[in-house]
Design an enzyme around this catalytic site. Structure first.
Site, PDB file in Angstrom:
ATOM      1  N   TYR A 125      -2.871   0.197  10.245  1.00 43.58           N
ATOM      2  CA  TYR A 125      -2.793  -0.303   8.771  1.00 43.58           C
ATOM      3  C   TYR A 125      -1.549  -0.227   8.122  1.00 43.58           C
ATOM      4  O   TYR A 125      -0.383  -1.080   7.666  1.00 43.58           O
ATOM      5  CB  TYR A 125      -3.691  -0.022   8.113  1.00 43.58           C
ATOM      6  CG  TYR A 125      -4.101  -0.202   7.045  1.00 43.58           C
ATOM      7  CD1 TYR A 125      -4.211  -1.334   6.017  1.00 43.58           C
ATOM      8  CD2 TYR A 125      -3.543   0.820   5.936  1.00 43.58           C
ATOM      9  CE1 TYR A 125      -4.324  -1.991   4.873  1.00 43.58           C
ATOM     10  CE2 TYR A 125      -3.672  -0.216   4.251  1.00 43.58           C
ATOM     11  CZ  TYR A 125      -3.943  -1.537   4.000  1.00 43.58           C
ATOM     12  OH  TYR A 125      -4.075  -1.389   2.522  1.00 43.58           O
ATOM     13  N   SER A 177       0.786  -1.411  -0.163  1.00 45.21           N
ATOM     14  CA  SER A 177      -0.057   0.097   0.006  1.00 45.21           C
ATOM     15  C   SER A 177       0.705   1.218  -0.043  1.00 45.21           C
ATOM     16  O   SER A 177       1.971   1.366  -0.003  1.00 45.21           O
ATOM     17  CB  SER A 177      -0.736  -0.137   0.564  1.00 45.21           C
ATOM     18  OG  SER A 177      -1.612   1.461   1.414  1.00 45.21           O
TER      19      SER A 177
END
Length: 285
Positions: free
Chosen positions: A157, A144
């Site tokens: 995250y 990501s």
């Protein structure tokens, strides 16, 4: 893409989003694909959808929780048997739960780490001897943009995705002598069911910081990912906006932090202005 014709591919998190788009494009290119997901119903639906689109490849599936190392080890021989080997492993399975750090429990951190960080470790370990012995192949970890930069509201995250980045960097060097390529993808916001859920739970400050960020389709991210793998790129950054962010953060991280902090401070000031002024004791209203 002709590069993927007859390639044998295993994709985790393949029942929706980027994983399903990857599987669909690979099957259309003539690859043999096994997709994995935890939910058997969604897995069946994805296989039916991909098969219905045609293509010279084929798709099958395996129900799997990548956070369970024993189940991953048990599933690996099944995947190798189904495909007749393995040329490309794409570790795509992941989960996200935004929120302020103060509101996120240790259990949530454990859960995200188990899937996002340890999932690629478990799956790669299960096929490591296969790749080393055959002296070719490719491992691609889907990370990501929050795997190289932090943003308010994504502490759990981002921490798990930073771990994927570090794992990928080390794995690349360890597999280099065996002729096995290793890549990591840094997708920006991507239009997936997971992103739709994510947007509903973002803190107001995160909305303010990311409000100008664009959103790519899952198909666009998948296309960029496959192009990067075919060219044996180490870092794959889909989208013009994401590549600009990647470049600025790499060469002038202070500028990226200044821009995000500016939006954060403005959002905080706006929120404070909207808060009612405390009423003094004795005031008559």
């Amino acid at each position: 893409m002709r590069f993927f014709r007859d390639k044998r591919v295993f994709i985790t998190g393949g029942s929706s989003g980027i994983g399903k788009s990857l599987a669909r494009q690979l099957v259309a290119s003539g690859a043999r694909v096994v997709i994995a997901a935890r939910d058997q119903g969604r897995l069946d639906d994805a296989m039916a959808e991909i098969s219905a689109l045609g293509g010279t490849g084929r798709v099958s599936g395996v129900s799997l929780d990548v956070g369970d190392e024993l189940r991953v080890q048990a599933a690996a021989p099944q995947v190798l048997s189904e495909l007749g080997g393995l040329d490309l492993l794409i570790n795509n399975a992941g989960s996200v739960e935004p929120g302020r750090f103060e509101d996120q429990s240790s259990e949530l951190f454990d859960s995200l780490y188990r899937v996002n960080a340890l999932g690629p470790v478990h799956v790669t370990r299960a096929f490591l001897d296969h790749f080393r012995n055959q002296q070719h192949g490719h491992v691609c970890n889907v990370g990501s943009m929050l795997g190289f930069m932090g943003v308010f509201g994504y502490s759990a995250y981002a921490a798990s995705k930073f771990a994927v980045t570090g794992f990928t960097e080390c794995l690349r060097q360890e597999l280099l002598p065996f002729g096995v390529g290793v890549s990591i993808v840094f997708p920006p916001n991507t239009d997936t069911p997971q992103y739709a859920y994510e947007k509903k739970n973002l803190p107001a400050e995160t909305h303010a910081i990311t409000r100008r960020a664009g959103v790519l389709s899952a198909d666009a991210v998948a296309r960029a990912t496959l192009r990067g793998i075919a060219r044996n790129r180490i870092a794959i950054v889909p989208g013009v906006g994401a590549r600009l962010t990647w470049t600025v953060h790499r060469f002038a991280p202070w500028a990226m932090r200044w821009a995000m902090d500016f939006e954060l401070r403005r959002a905080v000031r706006a929120r404070r202005r909207q808060q009612p002024t405390p009423t003094a004791i004795g005031d008559v209203r």
